[in-house]
Design a protein around this motif. Structure first.
Motif, mmCIF file in Angstrom:
data_model
loop_
_atom_site.group_PDB
_atom_site.id
_atom_site.type_symbol
_atom_site.label_atom_id
_atom_site.label_comp_id
_atom_site.label_asym_id
_atom_site.label_seq_id
_atom_site.Cartn_x
_atom_site.Cartn_y
_atom_site.Cartn_z
ATOM 1 N N SER A 184 -10.185 16.789 -38.826
ATOM 2 C CA SER A 184 -11.437 17.159 -38.408
ATOM 3 C C SER A 184 -11.234 18.855 -38.308
ATOM 4 N N GLN A 194 -9.586 13.173 -35.784
ATOM 5 C CA GLN A 194 -10.157 12.085 -36.887
ATOM 6 C C GLN A 194 -11.756 12.208 -36.535
ATOM 7 N N LYS A 195 -12.595 11.821 -37.882
ATOM 8 C CA LYS A 195 -13.919 11.913 -37.566
ATOM 9 C C LYS A 195 -14.251 10.394 -37.050
ATOM 10 N N SER A 201 -13.984 12.992 -33.009
ATOM 11 C CA SER A 201 -15.126 13.776 -32.942
ATOM 12 C C SER A 201 -16.257 13.479 -33.905
ATOM 13 N N GLN A 202 -17.247 13.441 -33.238
ATOM 14 C CA GLN A 202 -18.580 12.758 -33.933
ATOM 15 C C GLN A 202 -19.701 13.733 -33.531
#
Length: 200
Positions: free
Chosen positions: A31, A63-64, A87-88
């Protein structure tokens, strides 16, 4: 003579590839959240671990998506701690996982205290502030590993003051709780006296 030189060069190149692969495998920044200072810390501490007989590792992965953070090969790993950042959009989820041989050192309480001590920074959308929190989490994991294997603490570990933030995560909440008790007690006493006067 030429064969010996070629063999020596092959061995040196092989060793370089192996150590480089080991170091790079500890950072999986999918990310693009890690800054240079954080990456340098991860590499430096893991390079030190690589020189020990136990060879523990701390893998940092971003990571997404904020769900399904558990590393795929966690059950097959040995002497490994994973710090996984999901993370989003503006949401972040940071979790710590450890291989079975480190479960006693990284109990749920230990992991929870580490993350809670940096919760504000870890939720920050400011990359610099987030990385400060993540470096603290990494150092806390490194300190826990070093204590588990009785390694000498170094510049990549937490200081005594920083360790106190983890061992006493509610230290700041205590004065607030005491003040609240005093206010409630005072209010109860006032109401008691007031109702006593009205009854007369």
């Amino acid at each position: 003579m030429l064969k010996i030189k070629l063999a020596l060069i092959s061995v040196i190149m092989g060793f370089f590839v192996m150590t480089t692969a080991f170091t790079n495998a500890n950072i999986q920044d999918n990310s693009q959240l890690l800054d240079r200072k954080t990456s340098k810390l991860i590499r430096a501490k893991n390079d030190r671990y690589f020189q020990t007989s136990e060879q523990p590792r701390i893998v940092v992965r971003t990571q997404k998506g904020i769900e399904h953070l558990t590393p795929k090969h966690l059950n097959k790993s040995h002497r490994t701690v994973f710090i996984v950042v999901g993370s989003q959009k503006k949401k972040r989820n940071v979790q710590i996982y450890s291989s079975k041989d480190l479960h006693s050192a990284f109990s749920a309480d230990v992991r929870g205290n580490i993350l809670r001590s940096q919760s504000e920074k870890l939720r920050s959308n400011n990359q610099k502030e987030f990385n400060v929190g993540l470096r603290f989490v990494f150092k806390a994991c490194a300190t826990t590993i070093d204590q588990e294997y009785q390694y000498a603490l170094d510049q990549y570990d937490l200081t005594n003051d920083e360790r106190a933030q983890i061992t006493h995560p509610h230290r700041m909440a205590l004065p607030i709780a005491l003040a609240l008790v005093l206010v409630i007690s005072g209010l109860a006493l006032f109401l008691k006296k007031h109702s006593h006067v009205e009854n007369k």
